[in-house]
Every structure is written in C-alpha cells, then in structure tokens.
Design a protein around this motif. Sequence first.
Motif, PDB file in Angstrom:
ATOM      1  N   LYS A 261       0.840  -1.211   0.000  1.00  0.00           N
ATOM      2  CA  LYS A 261       0.000   0.000   0.000  1.00  0.00           C
ATOM      3  C   LYS A 261       0.871   1.256   0.000  1.00  0.00           C
ATOM      4  O   LYS A 261       0.655   2.179  -0.801  1.00  0.00           O
ATOM      5  N   LEU A 262       1.861   1.276   0.871  1.00  0.00           N
ATOM      6  CA  LEU A 262       2.709   2.460   0.956  1.00  0.00           C
ATOM      7  C   LEU A 262       3.626   2.572  -0.261  1.00  0.00           C
ATOM      8  O   LEU A 262       3.958   3.680  -0.691  1.00  0.00           O
ATOM      9  N   GLY A 263       4.007   1.427  -0.814  1.00  0.00           N
ATOM     10  CA  GLY A 263       4.813   1.450  -2.025  1.00  0.00           C
ATOM     11  C   GLY A 263       4.092   2.117  -3.178  1.00  0.00           C
ATOM     12  O   GLY A 263       4.689   2.864  -3.964  1.00  0.00           O
ATOM     13  N   SER A 264       2.780   1.876  -3.289  1.00  0.00           N
ATOM     14  CA  SER A 264       2.015   2.495  -4.377  1.00  0.00           C
ATOM     15  C   SER A 264       1.928   4.001  -4.194  1.00  0.00           C
ATOM     16  O   SER A 264       1.855   4.755  -5.177  1.00  0.00           O
ATOM     17  N   LEU A 265       1.936   4.461  -2.954  1.00  0.00           N
ATOM     18  CA  LEU A 265       1.944   5.901  -2.697  1.00  0.00           C
ATOM     19  C   LEU A 265       3.323   6.497  -2.960  1.00  0.00           C
ATOM     20  O   LEU A 265       3.444   7.603  -3.493  1.00  0.00           O
ATOM     21  N   ALA A 266       4.364   5.760  -2.596  1.00  0.00           N
ATOM     22  CA  ALA A 266       5.723   6.231  -2.871  1.00  0.00           C
ATOM     23  C   ALA A 266       5.944   6.408  -4.366  1.00  0.00           C
ATOM     24  O   ALA A 266       6.639   7.332  -4.805  1.00  0.00           O
ATOM     25  N   GLU A 267       5.351   5.541  -5.156  1.00  0.00           N
ATOM     26  CA  GLU A 267       5.536   5.596  -6.607  1.00  0.00           C
ATOM     27  C   GLU A 267       4.993   6.885  -7.220  1.00  0.00           C
ATOM     28  O   GLU A 267       5.462   7.317  -8.274  1.00  0.00           O
ATOM     29  N   VAL A 268       4.017   7.510  -6.562  1.00  0.00           N
ATOM     30  CA  VAL A 268       3.466   8.759  -7.111  1.00  0.00           C
ATOM     31  C   VAL A 268       4.072   9.989  -6.428  1.00  0.00           C
ATOM     32  O   VAL A 268       3.627  11.111  -6.670  1.00  0.00           O
ATOM     33  N   GLY A 269       5.088   9.776  -5.578  1.00  0.00           N
ATOM     34  CA  GLY A 269       5.819  10.906  -5.028  1.00  0.00           C
ATOM     35  C   GLY A 269       5.664  11.163  -3.547  1.00  0.00           C
ATOM     36  O   GLY A 269       6.223  12.134  -3.029  1.00  0.00           O
ATOM     37  N   VAL A 270       4.939  10.319  -2.827  1.00  0.00           N
ATOM     38  CA  VAL A 270       4.772  10.500  -1.389  1.00  0.00           C
ATOM     39  C   VAL A 270       6.050  10.065  -0.677  1.00  0.00           C
ATOM     40  O   VAL A 270       6.582   8.987  -0.945  1.00  0.00           O
ATOM     41  N   ASP A 271       6.542  10.907   0.240  1.00  0.00           N
ATOM     42  CA  ASP A 271       7.748  10.534   0.972  1.00  0.00           C
ATOM     43  C   ASP A 271       7.515  10.279   2.455  1.00  0.00           C
ATOM     44  O   ASP A 271       8.393   9.796   3.151  1.00  0.00           O
ATOM     45  N   THR A 272       6.310  10.591   2.944  1.00  0.00           N
ATOM     46  CA  THR A 272       5.984  10.352   4.355  1.00  0.00           C
ATOM     47  C   THR A 272       4.541   9.876   4.460  1.00  0.00           C
ATOM     48  O   THR A 272       3.632  10.541   3.949  1.00  0.00           O
ATOM     49  N   ALA A 273       4.337   8.752   5.133  1.00  0.00           N
ATOM     50  CA  ALA A 273       2.996   8.249   5.411  1.00  0.00           C
ATOM     51  C   ALA A 273       2.720   8.442   6.891  1.00  0.00           C
ATOM     52  O   ALA A 273       3.478   7.951   7.742  1.00  0.00           O
ATOM     53  N   ILE A 274       1.672   9.171   7.195  1.00  0.00           N
ATOM     54  CA  ILE A 274       1.250   9.365   8.586  1.00  0.00           C
ATOM     55  C   ILE A 274       0.044   8.475   8.794  1.00  0.00           C
ATOM     56  O   ILE A 274      -1.003   8.680   8.172  1.00  0.00           O
ATOM     57  N   ILE A 275       0.206   7.467   9.629  1.00  0.00           N
ATOM     58  CA  ILE A 275      -0.812   6.432   9.712  1.00  0.00           C
ATOM     59  C   ILE A 275      -1.556   6.484  11.053  1.00  0.00           C
ATOM     60  O   ILE A 275      -0.982   6.768  12.094  1.00  0.00           O
ATOM     61  N   GLY A 276      -2.853   6.238  10.959  1.00  0.00           N
ATOM     62  CA  GLY A 276      -3.668   6.006  12.137  1.00  0.00           C
ATOM     63  C   GLY A 276      -3.944   4.522  12.239  1.00  0.00           C
ATOM     64  O   GLY A 276      -4.179   3.860  11.228  1.00  0.00           O
ATOM     65  N   MET A 277      -3.919   3.989  13.445  1.00  0.00           N
ATOM     66  CA  MET A 277      -4.094   2.552  13.647  1.00  0.00           C
ATOM     67  C   MET A 277      -5.271   2.319  14.576  1.00  0.00           C
ATOM     68  O   MET A 277      -5.327   2.865  15.686  1.00  0.00           O
ATOM     69  N   GLY A 278      -6.201   1.479  14.143  1.00  0.00           N
ATOM     70  CA  GLY A 278      -7.355   1.165  14.976  1.00  0.00           C
ATOM     71  C   GLY A 278      -7.006   0.331  16.192  1.00  0.00           C
ATOM     72  O   GLY A 278      -7.806   0.231  17.125  1.00  0.00           O
ATOM     73  N   ASN A 279      -5.814  -0.272  16.192  1.00  0.00           N
ATOM     74  CA  ASN A 279      -5.359  -1.084  17.330  1.00  0.00           C
ATOM     75  C   ASN A 279      -4.110  -0.478  17.957  1.00  0.00           C
ATOM     76  O   ASN A 279      -3.194  -1.175  18.380  1.00  0.00           O
ATOM     77  N   ASP A 280      -4.092   0.854  18.058  1.00  0.00           N
ATOM     78  CA  ASP A 280      -2.871   1.532  18.503  1.00  0.00           C
ATOM     79  C   ASP A 280      -2.600   1.435  19.997  1.00  0.00           C
ATOM     80  O   ASP A 280      -1.540   1.858  20.468  1.00  0.00           O
ATOM     81  N   THR A 281      -3.523   0.870  20.778  1.00  0.00           N
ATOM     82  CA  THR A 281      -3.241   0.660  22.207  1.00  0.00           C
ATOM     83  C   THR A 281      -2.651  -0.723  22.479  1.00  0.00           C
ATOM     84  O   THR A 281      -2.357  -1.051  23.631  1.00  0.00           O
ATOM     85  N   ASP A 282      -2.475  -1.532  21.453  1.00  0.00           N
ATOM     86  CA  ASP A 282      -1.922  -2.878  21.571  1.00  0.00           C
ATOM     87  C   ASP A 282      -0.401  -2.800  21.403  1.00  0.00           C
ATOM     88  O   ASP A 282       0.100  -2.492  20.327  1.00  0.00           O
ATOM     89  N   GLN A 283       0.338  -3.091  22.444  1.00  0.00           N
ATOM     90  CA  GLN A 283       1.798  -2.951  22.387  1.00  0.00           C
ATOM     91  C   GLN A 283       2.407  -3.811  21.283  1.00  0.00           C
ATOM     92  O   GLN A 283       3.381  -3.408  20.633  1.00  0.00           O
TER      93      GLN A 283
END
Length: 299
Positions: A261-283
């Motif tokens: 997924k992030l590779g496809s964004l990098a291919e169009v010029g994205v250099d930073t992905a800021i991600i939200g995670m629905g399970n972000d309280t899980d260590q």
Amino acid sequence: MRIGQQVARFTWPGSPGSIGPTFASMARWSEAAGVESLWVMDHFWQIAQIGPPEEEMLEAYTTLGFAAGVTSRIELGAMVTAATVRNPALLVKTVTTLDVLSGGRAWLGIGAAWFEEENRGYGLDFPPTAERFVRLEDTLRLSRQMWSGDDSPFVGEGFTAPRPLNVPQPVRTPPILIGGVGERKTLRYVAKYADATNIFDGGPDFVAQKLGVLRQHCEAEGRDYDEIRKTVLTRISLSERSGEKVASGEETMSLEQAVDKLGSLAEVGVDTAIIGMGNDTDQGTYDLLAQLVEHVASL
C-alpha cells in the motif's frame, strides 16, 4: 519513505483516568519503533468520520506537551490546527513553546478549518470560507515574522498584532505543514509558505493528481517542488493476520499488504505516510510498526 503516527481516539477502558498512562505508553512505543513523528488532531469534539462527538477528545497542544515530556526524539505536531480557533500570535507562541520544551521537535500543522458545529458549540466564530483562508494566510505570514525575531507591528488582511514579540525563539524553526487538498488556495499556500503538504489517502491516482496541482503552483511561485515534503494521512491497522476486526471496526492488514500500500503511494511521489491505527493501544502492534518503518525506509 518515512512513517508518522496519528492518534485520533482517546476512548479507552478506564477513561478518564487511563488516558494519560495509555497515551504515554503509546508515545514511547511509537518512538521506540522508529516512527519519525507523532500527531494528534486539533479538535475539541470527536469527528464524525471516527465516532460520535461525545467521545473523549483532548486539547491538542496540552497533549503534545505531555508527549514531549515522555519522549526524547519523536517529532510532534497537530494534524492540523484550525486557523480560526486561536489568536494567530498566540498560536505561534504556543508552537514555539512546544519546540523549546521538546528540544526542537515541534511542527506547525495548520489548515483553514472545516468543523463548523464544533466551533459554534464552543462559542467560536466560524467565518465564511474566504475569511477563513485570509486568517490562514495571515497566520502563515505572521509565523515567518515571529520566528525571524521581528517584533515590528504586523498588519495582515484580517488580523493585526502591534508587537508580536516571541522570546525565546524556537530551538529549531518549526516546519510548517498545511493540510488539505483545495487546488485553488490550499495547495497554492503550500507552494508559497509551507515545508510540507498533507493529503488524505484517496488512493494513488487521487494523490498523484493533487501533487500535480502542487507542482504547477510551485512553478508559478518560483518554488522548488522538491523542497516540499509530500505526506499522506492514511489508516493501517497492522496484524500478523489480515482481515481481522479491531475495536474500531477496521480490518487488519498484514505487514506485506501495508508495504504494498505504501509502495504504491511512494511511486506517485509520497515521501511520508502518517498512519492512524485502529489497534494503537496494543503494544504488540508496535513490533510490526517497527518492521514497517524498516521495510519502507528505502522506498
């Protein structure tokens, strides 16, 4: 490609007493995973895309200051501040304070504002679109002035500050990120004033089209397009197995799927992905996040 993390929900078991310890752990786990930046929304109510307005929501800059105190490296910003809700000079002072106390880790993330109901609920003005963009541009111009040490009177199109004194100066001049995809004004302001753009993840074709518009504005403004960081806000809930449901209702994604997924964004010029995670309280999620940071570093 670099990875940032956005925390958009604070609705956790044991609230409100659990919010501080839980968020502190998340900030430390994110930093340990090699994540470059940590972001929180600048809202007073929860937004409808995530949950009902009655869900827990924290004030952004108090939260970022707390995060600064429990971390040492990760960069910190609001994704993104509404230009309408704070006095522009006070906002610059607030971001400066965060930068000084964090040792040079603050960003100014800003946009023209959109959540009218939230503003009205707090008794805040919510002017028409054109006036909101005037306020945004005034704030962008004023930030440059105050961070240059110039305390001469500021006279903007809609805001004046007789003496915008800013002492101490920031440790690092906070980079400016403008969030939004408006082609006529928002992306033009990115070209004219910002260090980074943030575009929501509408897919590679959508992002590529918006970056094309940004490139055109850079040409018109005489700005080097390559100077501007291209960031995308997206959702990825990592798990060992894809297709599982997390508490937010989202389906999980495997490490391999996330890299694709992030590779496809990098291919169009994205250099930073800021991600939200629905399970972000899980260590355990942060072990996978660390692997994702490593895998996409070369994209």
